[in-house]
Design an enzyme around this catalytic site. Structure first.
Site, PDB file in Angstrom:
ATOM      1  N   ASP A 108      -5.873  -9.239   3.632  1.00  0.00           N
ATOM      2  CA  ASP A 108      -6.944  -8.574   2.893  1.00  0.00           C
ATOM      3  C   ASP A 108      -8.229  -9.370   3.123  1.00  0.00           C
ATOM      4  OD1 ASP A 108      -8.404  -7.147   0.728  1.00  0.00           O
ATOM      5  OD2 ASP A 108      -6.408  -6.478   0.163  1.00  0.00           O
TER       6      ASP A 108
ATOM      7  N   ASP B 103      -4.191  -1.291  -5.252  1.00  0.00           N
ATOM      8  CA  ASP B 103      -4.723  -1.855  -4.007  1.00  0.00           C
ATOM      9  C   ASP B 103      -3.686  -2.832  -3.473  1.00  0.00           C
ATOM     10  OD1 ASP B 103      -6.240  -2.476  -1.854  1.00  0.00           O
ATOM     11  OD2 ASP B 103      -7.995  -3.158  -2.977  1.00  0.00           O
ATOM     12  N   ILE B 104      -2.763  -2.288  -2.665  1.00  0.00           N
ATOM     13  CA  ILE B 104      -1.602  -3.067  -2.230  1.00  0.00           C
ATOM     14  C   ILE B 104      -1.610  -3.302  -0.723  1.00  0.00           C
ATOM     15  CG2 ILE B 104      -0.246  -2.305  -4.233  1.00  0.00           C
ATOM     16  CD1 ILE B 104       1.215  -0.327  -2.386  1.00  0.00           C
ATOM     17  N   LYS B 105      -2.348  -2.501   0.018  1.00  0.00           N
ATOM     18  CA  LYS B 105      -2.469  -2.645   1.479  1.00  0.00           C
ATOM     19  C   LYS B 105      -1.125  -2.915   2.151  1.00  0.00           C
ATOM     20  CE  LYS B 105      -7.397  -3.800   1.478  1.00  0.00           C
ATOM     21  NZ  LYS B 105      -7.697  -3.949   0.056  1.00  0.00           N
ATOM     22  N   ARG B 106      -0.105  -2.152   1.766  1.00  0.00           N
ATOM     23  CA  ARG B 106       1.206  -2.297   2.383  1.00  0.00           C
ATOM     24  C   ARG B 106       1.285  -1.497   3.678  1.00  0.00           C
ATOM     25  NH1 ARG B 106       1.019  -5.823  -1.522  1.00  0.00           N
ATOM     26  NH2 ARG B 106       2.712  -5.911  -3.030  1.00  0.00           N
TER      27      ARG B 106
END
Lengths: 309, 309
Positions: A108, B103-106
């Site tokens: 991120d 908001d995990i951006k996996r």
């Protein structure tokens, strides 16, 4: 930690990581039944089943492999109860002296990557105290956001002597969709490989290998050969063996001449070995012994492939 | 859920997401002190401080914004105790009828992405029962691994009528390192944008907008203009306003002519407003009122920018 990983690989003669990626469908009836009797068919019951299953497998394989790789998604699928079992699994593996690679694929903007790095590899400050969070030994990282997304992980790893594996060429069928696209004549994964080599260039263990490694899928052996050359000091974590289709012969190009430089993951090929025709004789009661046998067979498969290269 | 988001944006006249990204340094002394008195300077104490801080902010802003975006990294940094507070925060925001963007951006290989999708957006099967895990309304996703890493998220979203925001051009300084590299004459983020449009093409709400949106940083307004055209039906989640440097005028190209199509995130600019010179008069005791005022000011800033375009 890269030196510990390598020393354990040498000791066990097994460049193998066991992927602790539990699914309820892998877990023998007797374990599920007992957990559900105690906690009901609840998230807590599922967590208990996974925990007992993991524990038995870890007890059966800890002396024949250097490392494990719990995939946090398989725990997050059960929400908070699953994450509790992730933590218990990491702790238990460490008590068995296994190197723990947290397969978290985080990444991120800077301040957010720093929080992930602190939570998974480092210590967080609370008032005058410091605490480890999940405290894995290595973590996998996604490079899409570039250097400033990776740098906080490297910083924490320097402080903690821990390591990273950064996604370069992943094992899945559609990995080429973006990763293979040509940029100035070279595929994206090569540019990522160049960066991996840079990020880890001055962060090298006594073994000569860097604390910053890469993930390259066993399903793409030719790309593995190229990335091996681009990142000579980087350890390669190689998923895709077994259930995803790659064989021992596909792995040889991921290793350096010294027989080091790669560590191969197998998840359901080992933890759900008892469900395979080949290991059927063990039966559901002796599922963990089947896992141990699958590790030994994988070790032989890789050794033979390396010998005949 | 995209329709709910849009209807709430219209109702509040605020295309704004509040990023619930707590750091201990943002939390007023009186809250930390009380939490540490009760639980000590422990991870549990930190969790309690974050929870009380979040709760007060949510109570102060829930009627003036459509959505919140808790960044899970800020919770994971405190290990399991932090993840507990993430869950409590998601639940509490939903009880206040806020749309929750995790908001995990996996993103991972198919079976693993499926587990993430189940854990964060869908339901997991345990014996004969089904349970939600973290149960956010939207999730952010990393596209580096391609279509088969994204598809399981889309599948679960179809079942649950939930949505995604996929990273295209991120707000951080080094996002261009890979995302701006030219492939057949066009930067990688444009190719990702094309895929975002495809992935969401036949999954569109009554509003005419797709359940599959994208993340494009406010810090890159020109790229935002191009991506706006490439993905006409996709909502754009725009981070980078405020603390990361972008202003109202930078945002106009992210919106469609109808005044819709974008929702702008601000995290510390709102939740730590009380620490800014501008909102100093509120003092630490009235930090949540400062957050509310920061939302109202941001709403005015965006409205003025859109009017004068």
């Amino acid at each position: 930690m890269i030196d510990k990983l390598i020393s354990k690989i040498k000791k066990t003669q097994a460049p193998i990581v066991v992927g602790l990626d539990p699914m309820l469908k892998f877990i023998p009836e007797q374990i599920q039944k007992k957990a559900f009797e105690e906690y009901g068919e609840t998230l807590q019951g599922a967590g208990e089943a996974i925990w007992q299953y993991n524990k038995e497998i870890i007890d059966a394989i800890y002396d024949v492999v250097p490392a494990v790789k719990p995939q946090i998604a398989m725990y997050e699928q059960f929400g908070l109860e699953g994450v509790k079992v992730f933590q218990k699994t990491v702790d238990y593996c460490k008590s068995r002296d296994l190197v723990v690679i947290g397969d978290i694929k985080r990444g991120d903007i800077g301040s957010t990557s720093e929080a992930y790095a602190i939570g998974h590899l480092g210590k967080v400050q609370v008032g005058s105290q410091e605490y480890y969070g999940f405290n894995e030994d290595f973590a996998t990282i996604n490079p899409y956001m570039g250097t400033d997304a990776v740098a906080p992980f490297v910083k924490v790893c320097r402080e903690e002597k821990k390591g990273l594996f950064i996604l370069a060429k992943t094992s899945n069928p559609s990995s080429g969709e973006f990763q293979d696209r040509l940029i100035d004549g070279r595929p994206l994964y090569e540019w990522v490989g160049e960066k991996v080599a840079q990020w880890g260039a001055d962060f090298v263990g006594e073994s000569g290998y860097s604390y910053v490694g890469a993930v390259v899928g066993a399903t793409y052996p030719e790309q593995g050969m190229i990335l091996r050359e681009i990142m000579p000091k980087s350890y390669i974590l190689v998923p895709g063996y077994g259930a995803q289709g790659a064989k021992g012969a596909d792995l040889v190009h991921f290793f350096n001449e010294d027989g080091l430089g790669a560590v191969v993951n197998s998840s359901r090929g080992i933890i759900a070995a008892w469900q395979q025709e080949k290991y059927k004789a063990f039966g559901p009661e002796r599922f963990a012994e089947a896992s141990r046998q699958a590790v030994l067979d994988m070790r032989t498969d890789i050794a033979q492939a390396l010998e005949s290269r």
